[in-house]
Design a protein around this motif. Structure first.
Motif, mmCIF file in Angstrom:
data_model
loop_
_atom_site.group_PDB
_atom_site.id
_atom_site.type_symbol
_atom_site.label_atom_id
_atom_site.label_comp_id
_atom_site.label_asym_id
_atom_site.label_seq_id
_atom_site.Cartn_x
_atom_site.Cartn_y
_atom_site.Cartn_z
ATOM 1 N N MET A 14 -21.893 10.098 -12.054
ATOM 2 C CA MET A 14 -22.666 10.152 -13.294
ATOM 3 C C MET A 14 -21.741 10.102 -14.508
ATOM 4 S SD MET A 14 -25.503 13.008 -12.116
ATOM 5 C CE MET A 14 -26.581 12.830 -13.543
ATOM 6 N N TYR A 15 -20.654 10.864 -14.450
ATOM 7 C CA TYR A 15 -19.692 10.842 -15.562
ATOM 8 C C TYR A 15 -18.963 9.497 -15.628
ATOM 9 C CZ TYR A 15 -20.530 15.797 -16.232
ATOM 10 O OH TYR A 15 -21.132 17.002 -16.504
ATOM 11 N N ARG A 16 -18.709 8.913 -14.465
ATOM 12 C CA ARG A 16 -18.088 7.594 -14.454
ATOM 13 C C ARG A 16 -19.024 6.547 -15.062
ATOM 14 N NH1 ARG A 16 -13.830 6.192 -10.974
ATOM 15 N NH2 ARG A 16 -12.731 7.995 -10.090
ATOM 16 N N ALA A 17 -20.327 6.686 -14.803
ATOM 17 C CA ALA A 17 -21.297 5.726 -15.349
ATOM 18 C C ALA A 17 -21.350 5.814 -16.874
ATOM 19 C CB ALA A 17 -22.675 5.981 -14.750
ATOM 20 N N VAL A 18 -21.316 7.033 -17.401
ATOM 21 C CA VAL A 18 -21.280 7.198 -18.861
ATOM 22 C C VAL A 18 -20.003 6.582 -19.419
ATOM 23 C CG1 VAL A 18 -21.191 8.856 -20.766
ATOM 24 C CG2 VAL A 18 -22.723 9.264 -18.832
ATOM 25 N N THR A 19 -18.885 6.794 -18.721
ATOM 26 C CA THR A 19 -17.608 6.221 -19.158
ATOM 27 C C THR A 19 -17.662 4.697 -19.153
ATOM 28 O OG1 THR A 19 -16.448 8.136 -18.238
ATOM 29 C CG2 THR A 19 -15.126 6.192 -18.714
ATOM 30 N N LEU A 20 -18.237 4.125 -18.102
ATOM 31 C CA LEU A 20 -18.372 2.673 -18.025
ATOM 32 C C LEU A 20 -19.214 2.156 -19.190
ATOM 33 C CD1 LEU A 20 -17.925 0.001 -16.498
ATOM 34 C CD2 LEU A 20 -20.010 0.506 -15.198
ATOM 35 N N TYR A 21 -20.303 2.843 -19.495
ATOM 36 C CA TYR A 21 -21.151 2.450 -20.624
ATOM 37 C C TYR A 21 -20.332 2.439 -21.915
ATOM 38 C CZ TYR A 21 -24.927 2.491 -24.062
ATOM 39 O OH TYR A 21 -25.742 2.190 -25.137
ATOM 40 N N LEU A 30 -17.103 2.061 -22.265
ATOM 41 C CA LEU A 30 -16.153 0.948 -22.234
ATOM 42 C C LEU A 30 -16.857 -0.385 -22.503
ATOM 43 C CD1 LEU A 30 -14.032 2.054 -19.149
ATOM 44 C CD2 LEU A 30 -13.196 1.854 -21.504
ATOM 45 N N GLN A 31 -18.016 -0.560 -21.898
ATOM 46 C CA GLN A 31 -18.759 -1.809 -22.069
ATOM 47 C C GLN A 31 -19.243 -2.004 -23.499
ATOM 48 O OE1 GLN A 31 -21.850 -1.327 -19.125
ATOM 49 N NE2 GLN A 31 -20.726 -2.472 -17.564
ATOM 50 N N ASN A 32 -19.488 -0.904 -24.187
ATOM 51 C CA ASN A 32 -20.037 -0.974 -25.542
ATOM 52 C C ASN A 32 -19.013 -0.633 -26.617
ATOM 53 O OD1 ASN A 32 -23.217 -1.369 -25.303
ATOM 54 N ND2 ASN A 32 -22.557 -0.081 -23.602
ATOM 55 N N ASP A 33 -17.744 -0.731 -26.260
ATOM 56 C CA ASP A 33 -16.649 -0.572 -27.216
ATOM 57 C C ASP A 33 -16.675 0.783 -27.923
ATOM 58 O OD1 ASP A 33 -14.311 -1.601 -28.309
ATOM 59 O OD2 ASP A 33 -15.319 -2.333 -30.116
ATOM 60 N N LEU A 34 -17.036 1.835 -27.176
ATOM 61 C CA LEU A 34 -17.046 3.181 -27.752
ATOM 62 C C LEU A 34 -15.737 3.913 -27.458
ATOM 63 C CD1 LEU A 34 -20.715 4.292 -26.921
ATOM 64 C CD2 LEU A 34 -19.833 3.032 -28.897
ATOM 65 N N ILE A 35 -14.858 3.243 -26.702
ATOM 66 C CA ILE A 35 -13.506 3.735 -26.462
ATOM 67 C C ILE A 35 -12.555 2.639 -26.906
ATOM 68 C CG2 ILE A 35 -11.839 4.544 -24.753
ATOM 69 C CD1 ILE A 35 -14.170 5.360 -22.979
ATOM 70 N N ARG A 36 -11.740 2.960 -27.907
ATOM 71 C CA ARG A 36 -10.830 1.956 -28.456
ATOM 72 C C ARG A 36 -9.418 2.526 -28.506
ATOM 73 N NH1 ARG A 36 -14.962 2.485 -32.349
ATOM 74 N NH2 ARG A 36 -16.664 0.988 -32.083
ATOM 75 N N GLU A 78 -19.341 10.260 -32.258
ATOM 76 C CA GLU A 78 -20.661 10.210 -32.880
ATOM 77 C C GLU A 78 -21.523 9.120 -32.260
ATOM 78 O OE1 GLU A 78 -23.742 11.512 -34.769
ATOM 79 O OE2 GLU A 78 -21.793 12.503 -34.886
ATOM 80 N N GLU A 79 -20.943 7.958 -31.999
ATOM 81 C CA GLU A 79 -21.695 6.862 -31.385
ATOM 82 C C GLU A 79 -22.065 7.189 -29.940
ATOM 83 O OE1 GLU A 79 -20.136 2.949 -31.786
ATOM 84 O OE2 GLU A 79 -19.783 3.126 -33.945
ATOM 85 N N ILE A 80 -21.175 7.873 -29.223
ATOM 86 C CA ILE A 80 -21.481 8.270 -27.847
ATOM 87 C C ILE A 80 -22.655 9.242 -27.841
ATOM 88 C CG2 ILE A 80 -20.624 9.496 -25.807
ATOM 89 C CD1 ILE A 80 -17.824 8.442 -26.509
ATOM 90 N N LYS A 81 -22.638 10.189 -28.754
ATOM 91 C CA LYS A 81 -23.719 11.164 -28.854
ATOM 92 C C LYS A 81 -25.056 10.463 -29.122
ATOM 93 C CE LYS A 81 -22.729 14.960 -30.971
ATOM 94 N NZ LYS A 81 -22.444 15.987 -32.015
ATOM 95 N N GLN A 82 -25.045 9.474 -30.001
ATOM 96 C CA GLN A 82 -26.266 8.738 -30.325
ATOM 97 C C GLN A 82 -26.733 7.859 -29.163
ATOM 98 O OE1 GLN A 82 -25.454 6.565 -33.947
ATOM 99 N NE2 GLN A 82 -25.191 8.421 -35.177
ATOM 100 N N ALA A 83 -25.778 7.415 -28.330
ATOM 101 C CA ALA A 83 -26.114 6.514 -27.219
ATOM 102 C C ALA A 83 -26.674 7.236 -26.002
ATOM 103 C CB ALA A 83 -24.874 5.713 -26.809
ATOM 104 N N HIS A 87 -10.227 6.998 -18.068
ATOM 105 C CA HIS A 87 -10.935 7.531 -19.244
ATOM 106 C C HIS A 87 -11.981 8.594 -18.895
ATOM 107 C CE1 HIS A 87 -9.216 4.623 -22.046
ATOM 108 N NE2 HIS A 87 -9.426 3.678 -21.146
ATOM 109 N N VAL A 88 -12.342 8.719 -17.628
ATOM 110 C CA VAL A 88 -13.483 9.554 -17.278
ATOM 111 C C VAL A 88 -13.282 11.030 -17.621
ATOM 112 C CG1 VAL A 88 -12.757 9.887 -14.865
ATOM 113 C CG2 VAL A 88 -15.183 10.090 -15.486
#
Length: 229
Positions: free
Chosen positions: A37-44, A46-52, A59-64, A102-103
């Motif tokens: 479950m935590y890996r899935a959030v991490t993948l999301y 990464l896919q949505n450029d929330l880790i740079r 803030e964007e992760i919280k909103q997502a 990143h997880v």
């Protein structure tokens, strides 16, 4: 026979997911891999450029989070559950080294843990559940009837993880895997929210020198002690 909750916590790549999944199959319980479950959030993220560049946009992760749907579906060929992220099978993607790197950072975010813990607790309302992770016996289900804490030597864990990645055709080096495991151990045990630690009433299983069969035999004995042979 009464149904119970079995909480299995432990270090990264200690084999707890394999054991928990197999135990659930043997006794007819539902299995939940909280790490997935935590890996899935991490993948999301990464896919949505929330880790740079190792920086997370909190803030964007919280909103997502409300838009991240994680589910488990049984693979008809293997009979085992696989992880789906917003309707897409991501079982292979979440096991990559990119996600692994990143997880622990994502899992340390308090609002991420709070959201996933709430999901996990709902899953256990009817009991008959085997759940593995880092804080299942201490935070998610502190009243679980059977708690197991799994550990093993870091180099042994790294070797297992490396061989697993190579078998799946995922590029990796042993040194990279060992470094990642040591870093995750440190982050998991020192984070403020839901740190990895042994519950006071958990049974310790050091499987450094145990075969899978020996581990499963030990687990079945502990389960039968709790529910009655």
């Amino acid at each position: 026979m009464k149904k119970i909750i079995i909480a299995m916590d432990g270090y990264s790549s200690s084999g707890k997911s394999t054991m928990a999944r197999s135990l659930a199959e043997m006794i007819g319980y539902t299995y939940v891999d909280t790490g997935a479950m935590y890996r899935a959030v991490t993948l999301y993220c990464l896919q949505n450029d929330l880790i740079r560049s190792q920086e997370v946009n909190e803030e964007e992760i919280k909103q997502a989070l409300p838009y991240i749907n994680i589910s488990f579906c049984i693979n008809k060929e293997t009979g085992r559950p696989e992880t789906f992220l917003n309707g897409e099978n991501v079982e292979k993607e979440i096991r990559s080294m990119k996600v692994a790197n990143h997880v622990s950072t994502i899992a340390a975010l308090p609002y991420v843990r709070q959201a996933l813990v709430a999901m996990q607790q709902k899953m256990g309302e009817k009991k008959g559940l085997v759940m593995d992770g880092r804080d299942v016996g201490t935070v998610v289900f502190p009243e679980a009837e059977l708690k197991i804490f799994v550990t093993a030597d870091p180099e042994i864990r790294a070797r297992r993880r490396y061989e697993e990645l190579i078998a799946k055709g995922t590029p990796a080096s042993f040194e990279e895997v060992l470094t990642n495991i040591k870093e995750r151990d440190h982050m998991d045990t020192t984070r403020t929210e839901g740190p990895l630690k042994k519950a006071s009433d958990a049974l310790v299983l050091d499987n450094s020198d145990m075969t899978i069969n020996e581990q499963m035999e030990w687990l079945l004995v502990q389960y039968k002690k709790k529910v009655g042979d």
